[in-house]
Every structure is written in C-alpha cells, then in structure tokens.
Enzyme design. Structure first.
Site, PDB file in Angstrom:
ATOM      1  N   HIS A  92      30.861 -65.241  14.034  1.00  0.00           N
ATOM      2  CA  HIS A  92      29.885 -64.201  14.145  1.00  0.00           C
ATOM      3  C   HIS A  92      30.192 -63.709  15.450  1.00  0.00           C
ATOM      4  CE1 HIS A  92      26.040 -61.525  14.423  1.00  0.00           C
ATOM      5  NE2 HIS A  92      26.253 -61.430  13.241  1.00  0.00           N
ATOM      6  N   GLY A 135      21.293 -61.254  15.523  1.00  0.00           N
ATOM      7  CA  GLY A 135      19.988 -60.277  15.748  1.00  0.00           C
ATOM      8  C   GLY A 135      18.763 -61.778  14.843  1.00  0.00           C
ATOM      9  N   VAL A 136      19.162 -62.713  13.095  1.00  0.00           N
ATOM     10  CA  VAL A 136      18.171 -62.885  13.359  1.00  0.00           C
ATOM     11  C   VAL A 136      18.152 -64.276  14.060  1.00  0.00           C
ATOM     12  CG1 VAL A 136      18.331 -62.350  11.456  1.00  0.00           C
ATOM     13  CG2 VAL A 136      19.913 -64.288  11.436  1.00  0.00           C
TER      14      VAL A 136
END
Length: 228
Positions: free
Chosen positions: A131, A140-141
């Site tokens: 990522h 973002g999580v």
C-alpha cells in the site's frame, strides 16, 4: 546731450517694463509644460528588477542566506514536549502488539477525558509493502485505528475497565481524510472521550490527527465496546 541720453535710458526702461509680464507668462507656461511631462517621462523609466533577477553580487549583498540549522537545534524544537506514557507503559495498558501497535507515546493525558499521542510512520511497517509499492501511503483505516488505540489508553484506565482488557471498535461516523500520511511523517493525534458507560462498557470519542501542523484525518465519533 545730457537730456537726450536720459530720454534713451527712460525709453529702454519703458520697453523692459512693457515686456516683463509677457516674459513672466512665458516662463510660467514653460514650467507648467515641464511639470506635465515629468509623470509621462517616469512611465518610460526602467522598473527595479526583482531580487531574483538582480545581479548575483547585488542580491548576495542585500540578503545573505541564513546559516543551516544543526541537528542539535532541530532536536531542541521538541525539548519542551514531555512523555507521559512511554511505549512500555502503553504496552501495559493496551493489548495490541506488533504489527498493530500504533501509538508510540502519549505526551498529554487528562484522566477520563482526553489524550495527545504520537505515531511515527516508518517504511519498515509491513502494510507499506502493498500500500502502495511505488507510493507508500499509510492506509486511512490504520489512521483511524491509531486514534481508536489512543482513546483506548484513556478508556482502559477508567472506572469499570481494566488495563490490558480487549475492547472492540463498534463504529465510526464523520470520518474525513485531508492529506496522505507517508513514511517519515509524525502523526500527532488527539482524542476526547465524549461518553462513557461503565455499566455496559460503552465509550464514545472524537479525534483528529495532524502532520506538520496540518490536519490529516478527523473522526467526529468513534464507538467502542469492552469485551465481556
């Protein structure tokens, strides 16, 4: 001869007196014309060059570059920031472990109310492998998870909870990401506990995280539940 000479002088004086107003008028007219030409002429004057286009020697004389800061000076910028909970103390409070321990230290703590914590983002973290391979960005999580863990540090020290207990992320609302978080960034997070129900082990919190003073993520509401 005397009277004739005097008459000539008198006539010359009369002529001079007669022409004086005309000469004054001519001088005034010329002066006004010159004054009117001054602004027009200034429009054709060369403008001053900006500093970036001036000769190197002149630019160097006007603004010399500031000396580079040393490592000690940069390090001193955070000398006033104290650590409330180091990583060892956080490990005693939270059940999370590598690679999912996302709070490195706590620098502000108001028991039962709020906390400010630090997450140092590094390329060594495994999620950056995929990522993304060519542009590593912290998911973002995981940013929201880091905020949730910071809230857990507060909640697990409140009445009705115990340090080391497992709590579940039950929901989130009003999540907004403002900018990418990348390796090398320092994520400075803050959370507030808005509600705590000790009987049922339910907590609601809000949080924000910043990089270099600019907001990276904001969560208006997070809900947690202690495992029973």
């Amino acid at each position: 001869p005397g009277p004739v000479h005097n008459n000539v002088i008198t006539e010359d004086r009369n002529r001079t007196t007669e022409h004086t107003p005309a000469r004054k008028k001519m001088k005034s007219s010329t002066l006004l014309t010159l004054l009117a030409l001054v602004p027009a002429a200034s429009a054709f004057a060369p403008a001053a060059l900006p500093a970036s286009r001036r000769p190197f020697s002149l630019a160097a004389e006007e603004a010399e570059p500031a000396p580079a800061r040393t490592a000690a000076e940069y390090s001193a910028l955070t000398s006033s920031v104290s650590t409330v909970f180091p990583i060892e103390e956080i490990a005693r409070i939270l059940p999370h472990r590598y690679p999912f321990a996302l709070v490195d230290k706590v620098i502000e703590y108001d028991a039962g109310k709020s906390a400010v914590g630090i997450k140092c983002v590094t390329l060594n973290e495994p999620h950056f492998t995929g990522h993304f391979p060519d542009r590593p960005i912290m998911p973002g999580v995981l940013q929201v998870e880091a905020l949730a863990q910071l809230a857990g540090i507060v909640c697990l020290q409140m009445e009705g909870a115990e340090p080391g207990a497992v709590f579940f992320f039950a929901g989130s609302d009003g999540v907004k990401w403002k900018r990418p978080v990348v390796p090398g960034d320092v994520l400075v997070m803050e959370i507030e506990i808005n509600k705590w129900n000790a009987r049922f082990g339910i907590a609601k919190a809000s949080g924000r995280a910043y990089v270099d003073g600019k907001m990276a993520v904001e969560v208006k509401e997070m809900t947690f539940a202690l495992a029973k």
